[in-house]
Design an enzyme around this catalytic site. Structure first.
Site, PDB file in Angstrom:
ATOM      1  N   ASP A  17       0.891  -1.378   0.087  1.00  0.00           N
ATOM      2  CA  ASP A  17       0.084  -0.099   0.097  1.00  0.00           C
ATOM      3  C   ASP A  17       1.063   1.359   0.024  1.00  0.00           C
ATOM      4  OD1 ASP A  17      -2.264   1.327  -0.094  1.00  0.00           O
ATOM      5  OD2 ASP A  17      -2.712   1.320   2.314  1.00  0.00           O
ATOM      6  N   GLY A  18       0.290   2.188  -0.575  1.00  0.00           N
ATOM      7  CA  GLY A  18       0.896   3.650  -0.660  1.00  0.00           C
ATOM      8  C   GLY A  18       1.643   4.235  -1.857  1.00  0.00           C
ATOM      9  N   HIS A  27       2.166   3.321  -9.029  1.00  0.00           N
ATOM     10  CA  HIS A  27       1.997   1.909  -9.381  1.00  0.00           C
ATOM     11  C   HIS A  27       3.255   1.264 -10.322  1.00  0.00           C
ATOM     12  CE1 HIS A  27      -1.770   2.165  -7.452  1.00  0.00           C
ATOM     13  NE2 HIS A  27      -2.605   2.690  -8.654  1.00  0.00           N
ATOM     14  N   LEU A  30      11.355 -20.478  -5.629  1.00  0.00           N
ATOM     15  CA  LEU A  30      10.232 -19.387  -4.669  1.00  0.00           C
ATOM     16  C   LEU A  30       8.990 -19.623  -5.525  1.00  0.00           C
ATOM     17  CD1 LEU A  30       9.659 -16.861  -2.747  1.00  0.00           C
ATOM     18  CD2 LEU A  30      10.472 -15.570  -4.623  1.00  0.00           C
TER      19      LEU A  30
END
Ligand code: IPE
Ligand code: IPE
Ligand code: MG
Length: 230
Positions: free
Chosen positions: A12-13, A29, A123
Protein backbone atom coordinates in the site's frame (compact mmCIF):
# COMPACT_ATOMS: atom_id res chain seq x y z
CA UNK A 1 15.52 -18.98 14.97
CA UNK A 2 12.27 -19.43 13.06
CA UNK A 3 12.19 -18.72 9.36
CA UNK A 4 8.94 -17.85 7.58
CA UNK A 5 7.91 -20.23 4.80
CA UNK A 6 5.27 -17.87 3.44
CA UNK A 7 5.60 -14.07 3.54
CA UNK A 8 2.71 -11.96 2.30
CA UNK A 9 2.62 -8.22 1.64
CA UNK A 10 -0.20 -5.68 1.42
CA UNK A 11 1.61 -3.32 -0.94
CA UNK A 12 0.00 0.00 0.00
CA UNK A 13 0.99 3.63 -0.55
CA UNK A 14 1.66 3.92 -4.29
CA UNK A 15 -0.84 6.76 -4.73
CA UNK A 16 0.50 8.84 -1.84
CA UNK A 17 4.08 8.25 -3.00
CA UNK A 18 3.17 9.61 -6.46
CA UNK A 19 1.09 12.54 -5.22
CA UNK A 20 3.96 13.70 -2.99
CA UNK A 21 6.13 13.91 -6.12
CA UNK A 22 3.58 15.60 -8.34
CA UNK A 23 3.15 12.39 -10.35
CA UNK A 24 -0.01 10.55 -11.35
CA UNK A 25 -1.24 7.63 -9.22
CA UNK A 26 -0.51 5.33 -12.15
CA UNK A 27 3.13 6.41 -12.05
CA UNK A 28 3.12 5.42 -8.40
CA UNK A 29 1.96 1.92 -9.34
CA UNK A 30 4.74 1.71 -11.94
CA UNK A 31 7.31 2.66 -9.29
CA UNK A 32 5.83 -0.01 -7.01
CA UNK A 33 6.70 -2.68 -9.56
CA UNK A 34 10.39 -2.06 -8.78
CA UNK A 35 9.76 -2.86 -5.12
CA UNK A 36 8.12 -6.12 -6.21
CA UNK A 37 11.32 -7.08 -8.04
CA UNK A 38 13.48 -6.12 -5.05
CA UNK A 39 11.38 -8.14 -2.61
CA UNK A 40 11.37 -11.20 -4.89
CA UNK A 41 15.18 -11.10 -4.92
CA UNK A 42 15.34 -10.61 -1.15
CA UNK A 43 12.91 -13.51 -0.61
CA UNK A 44 15.02 -15.85 -2.74
CA UNK A 45 18.18 -14.90 -0.83
CA UNK A 46 16.45 -15.37 2.52
CA UNK A 47 15.14 -18.82 1.55
CA UNK A 48 11.46 -17.88 1.72
CA UNK A 49 9.38 -20.43 -0.27
CA UNK A 50 6.20 -18.41 -0.92
CA UNK A 51 5.83 -14.66 -1.44
CA UNK A 52 2.25 -13.51 -1.97
CA UNK A 53 1.53 -9.92 -2.91
CA UNK A 54 -1.82 -8.13 -2.59
CA UNK A 55 -1.73 -6.43 -5.97
CA UNK A 56 -5.36 -5.55 -6.73
CA UNK A 57 -8.41 -6.12 -4.55
CA UNK A 58 -12.01 -6.73 -5.57
CA UNK A 59 -12.79 -3.30 -4.09
CA UNK A 60 -10.05 -1.72 -6.22
CA UNK A 61 -12.28 -2.36 -9.27
CA UNK A 62 -14.27 0.65 -8.02
CA UNK A 63 -11.36 3.03 -8.65
CA UNK A 64 -11.44 5.45 -11.65
CA UNK A 65 -11.34 3.62 -14.99
CA UNK A 66 -8.08 5.29 -15.94
CA UNK A 67 -6.30 3.97 -12.86
CA UNK A 68 -7.76 0.47 -13.25
CA UNK A 69 -6.68 0.39 -16.89
CA UNK A 70 -3.18 1.53 -15.94
CA UNK A 71 -2.92 -1.28 -13.36
CA UNK A 72 -4.12 -3.86 -15.92
CA UNK A 73 -1.51 -2.54 -18.37
CA UNK A 74 1.26 -2.71 -15.75
CA UNK A 75 0.24 -6.26 -14.90
CA UNK A 76 0.63 -7.28 -18.56
CA UNK A 77 3.90 -5.42 -19.18
CA UNK A 78 5.53 -6.54 -15.93
CA UNK A 79 4.70 -10.20 -16.53
CA UNK A 80 6.59 -9.91 -19.82
CA UNK A 81 9.55 -7.98 -18.42
CA UNK A 82 9.97 -10.14 -15.29
CA UNK A 83 9.69 -13.56 -16.92
CA UNK A 84 13.41 -13.88 -17.87
CA UNK A 85 14.42 -13.15 -14.25
CA UNK A 86 11.89 -15.68 -12.95
CA UNK A 87 13.15 -18.24 -15.43
CA UNK A 88 16.75 -17.64 -14.44
CA UNK A 89 16.06 -17.85 -10.71
CA UNK A 90 13.65 -20.81 -11.01
CA UNK A 91 10.74 -18.79 -9.64
CA UNK A 92 7.24 -20.17 -10.03
CA UNK A 93 4.70 -17.50 -10.93
CA UNK A 94 1.04 -17.72 -9.92
CA UNK A 95 -1.95 -15.42 -9.83
CA UNK A 96 -4.84 -15.99 -7.42
CA UNK A 97 -8.16 -14.14 -7.60
CA UNK A 98 -11.35 -13.81 -9.62
CA UNK A 99 -9.86 -14.24 -13.10
CA UNK A 100 -13.27 -13.99 -14.77
CA UNK A 101 -13.27 -10.24 -14.26
CA UNK A 102 -10.04 -9.85 -16.28
CA UNK A 103 -9.91 -9.38 -20.04
CA UNK A 104 -9.55 -12.67 -21.98
CA UNK A 105 -6.14 -11.47 -23.26
CA UNK A 106 -4.80 -10.88 -19.74
CA UNK A 107 -6.23 -14.19 -18.53
CA UNK A 108 -4.45 -15.96 -21.36
CA UNK A 109 -1.18 -14.17 -20.66
CA UNK A 110 -1.34 -15.10 -16.98
CA UNK A 111 -2.09 -18.73 -17.80
CA UNK A 112 0.88 -18.81 -20.19
CA UNK A 113 3.26 -17.43 -17.55
CA UNK A 114 1.93 -19.85 -14.92
CA UNK A 115 2.33 -22.84 -17.23
CA UNK A 116 5.78 -21.69 -18.31
CA UNK A 117 7.08 -21.56 -14.71
CA UNK A 118 5.03 -24.44 -13.25
CA UNK A 119 8.07 -26.68 -12.64
CA UNK A 120 10.15 -23.99 -10.89
CA UNK A 121 10.56 -24.45 -7.14
CA UNK A 122 13.04 -21.96 -5.65
CA UNK A 123 10.33 -19.45 -4.70
CA UNK A 124 6.63 -19.25 -5.61
CA UNK A 125 5.55 -15.67 -6.24
CA UNK A 126 1.78 -15.28 -6.02
CA UNK A 127 0.06 -12.11 -7.16
CA UNK A 128 -3.25 -11.77 -5.35
CA UNK A 129 -5.13 -10.04 -8.12
CA UNK A 130 -8.85 -9.25 -8.30
CA UNK A 131 -8.77 -10.98 -4.92
CA UNK A 132 -10.55 -10.40 -1.64
CA UNK A 133 -10.87 -12.49 1.48
CA UNK A 134 -14.69 -12.50 1.54
CA UNK A 135 -14.84 -13.37 -2.16
CA UNK A 136 -12.53 -16.33 -1.50
CA UNK A 137 -14.62 -17.65 1.40
CA UNK A 138 -17.84 -17.23 -0.62
CA UNK A 139 -16.54 -19.05 -3.67
CA UNK A 140 -15.19 -21.82 -1.43
CA UNK A 141 -18.58 -22.10 0.32
CA UNK A 142 -20.31 -22.50 -3.05
CA UNK A 143 -17.96 -25.34 -4.05
CA UNK A 144 -18.28 -26.92 -0.62
CA UNK A 145 -22.08 -26.85 -0.89
CA UNK A 146 -21.90 -28.64 -4.25
CA UNK A 147 -19.51 -31.26 -2.83
CA UNK A 148 -21.86 -31.68 0.14
CA UNK A 149 -24.80 -32.31 -2.19
CA UNK A 150 -22.85 -34.84 -4.26
CA UNK A 151 -21.59 -36.69 -1.15
CA UNK A 152 -24.98 -36.51 0.56
CA UNK A 153 -23.26 -35.13 3.66
CA UNK A 154 -20.08 -33.40 4.76
CA UNK A 155 -17.41 -34.10 2.12
CA UNK A 156 -14.11 -35.68 3.19
CA UNK A 157 -12.22 -32.74 1.68
CA UNK A 158 -11.70 -30.06 4.32
CA UNK A 159 -13.28 -26.64 3.73
CA UNK A 160 -9.95 -24.90 3.20
CA UNK A 161 -9.17 -27.09 0.19
CA UNK A 162 -11.89 -25.17 -1.63
CA UNK A 163 -10.23 -21.79 -1.03
CA UNK A 164 -8.46 -20.19 -3.98
CA UNK A 165 -5.20 -20.55 -2.03
CA UNK A 166 -5.56 -24.34 -1.61
CA UNK A 167 -2.17 -26.02 -1.42
CA UNK A 168 -0.38 -22.83 -0.36
CA UNK A 169 0.58 -22.82 3.33
CA UNK A 170 -1.00 -20.00 5.38
CA UNK A 171 1.16 -16.87 5.60
CA UNK A 172 3.58 -16.88 8.53
CA UNK A 173 4.24 -13.16 8.21
CA UNK A 174 2.05 -10.42 6.74
CA UNK A 175 3.71 -7.08 6.02
CA UNK A 176 1.61 -3.97 5.33
CA UNK A 177 3.31 -0.86 4.01
CA UNK A 178 1.76 2.62 3.82
CA UNK A 179 0.95 3.18 7.49
CA UNK A 180 -2.64 1.85 7.66
CA UNK A 181 -3.38 -0.60 10.45
CA UNK A 182 -5.99 -2.80 8.78
CA UNK A 183 -6.42 -5.96 6.71
CA UNK A 184 -8.56 -4.45 3.90
CA UNK A 185 -10.39 -7.69 3.07
CA UNK A 186 -7.22 -9.67 2.46
CA UNK A 187 -6.71 -13.37 3.33
CA UNK A 188 -9.29 -13.41 6.12
CA UNK A 189 -9.31 -17.17 6.60
CA UNK A 190 -5.62 -17.74 5.93
CA UNK A 191 -4.35 -15.10 8.38
CA UNK A 192 -5.87 -16.79 11.45
CA UNK A 193 -2.42 -17.16 13.09
CA UNK A 194 -0.28 -14.93 10.88
CA UNK A 195 2.17 -12.48 12.48
CA UNK A 196 1.53 -8.87 11.39
CA UNK A 197 4.20 -6.28 10.63
CA UNK A 198 3.19 -2.70 9.86
CA UNK A 199 5.44 0.01 8.47
CA UNK A 200 4.81 3.64 7.49
CA UNK A 201 7.09 3.27 4.47
CA UNK A 202 5.16 3.70 1.22
CA UNK A 203 5.37 0.69 -1.07
CA UNK A 204 7.66 2.23 -3.76
CA UNK A 205 10.17 3.03 -0.97
CA UNK A 206 10.10 -0.49 0.48
CA UNK A 207 13.15 -2.40 -0.69
CA UNK A 208 15.43 -5.32 0.21
CA UNK A 209 16.72 -3.91 3.52
CA UNK A 210 13.14 -3.22 4.67
CA UNK A 211 12.10 -6.76 3.77
CA UNK A 212 15.01 -8.18 5.74
CA UNK A 213 14.15 -5.96 8.71
CA UNK A 214 10.63 -7.42 8.78
CA UNK A 215 12.10 -10.93 8.65
CA UNK A 216 14.37 -10.09 11.58
CA UNK A 217 11.41 -8.94 13.65
CA UNK A 218 9.50 -12.09 12.76
CA UNK A 219 12.34 -14.22 14.10
CA UNK A 220 11.82 -12.76 17.57
CA UNK A 221 8.05 -13.34 17.62
CA UNK A 222 6.67 -15.92 20.01
CA UNK A 223 4.03 -17.92 18.15
CA UNK A 224 1.78 -19.95 20.40
CA UNK A 225 -1.22 -20.96 18.26
CA UNK A 226 -3.47 -20.86 21.29
CA UNK A 227 -1.31 -23.22 23.31
CA UNK A 228 0.36 -22.63 26.64
CA UNK A 229 3.98 -21.59 26.30
CA UNK A 230 6.34 -24.37 27.28
C1 IPE B 1 -1.69 0.27 -3.33
O1 IPE B 1 -1.47 1.64 -3.38
C2 IPE B 1 -1.92 -0.31 -4.70
C3 IPE B 1 -3.33 -0.66 -4.96
C4 IPE B 1 -4.27 -0.69 -4.07
C5 IPE B 1 -3.68 -1.03 -6.32
P1 IPE B 1 -2.66 2.67 -3.35
O2 IPE B 1 -3.03 2.99 -4.76
O3 IPE B 1 -3.77 2.21 -2.48
O4 IPE B 1 -1.94 3.94 -2.71
P2 IPE B 1 -2.52 4.91 -1.60
O5 IPE B 1 -2.94 4.07 -0.44
O6 IPE B 1 -3.67 5.64 -2.23
O7 IPE B 1 -1.37 5.80 -1.28
C1 IPE C 1 -5.26 -2.67 -0.08
O1 IPE C 1 -5.02 -1.33 -0.24
C2 IPE C 1 -5.27 -3.37 -1.43
C3 IPE C 1 -3.98 -3.54 -2.06
C4 IPE C 1 -2.83 -3.15 -1.59
C5 IPE C 1 -4.01 -4.18 -3.36
P1 IPE C 1 -6.20 -0.27 -0.36
O2 IPE C 1 -5.55 1.05 -0.55
O3 IPE C 1 -7.16 -0.69 -1.40
O4 IPE C 1 -6.89 -0.39 1.06
P2 IPE C 1 -7.74 0.67 1.89
O5 IPE C 1 -8.80 1.21 0.97
O6 IPE C 1 -6.81 1.75 2.33
O7 IPE C 1 -8.28 -0.08 3.06
MG1 MG D 1 -4.12 2.40 -0.48
Amino acid sequence: MQQPVHVSIIMDGNGRWATARGLSRSEGHAAGAESVRACCKAAIKAGVKYLSLYTFSQENWNRPTKEVEAIMGLMASNIISTMPEFEQNKVRFRVIGDMERLSPALQEQIKGAEDHTAENDTLTVILMFSYSGKWDIEQAAEKYAKAYAVAGGAPETPFESFLATAGVPDPDLLIRTGGELRISNYMLWQCAYTEFYFTDKLWPDFREADFLEALEEFKARDRRFGKVKR
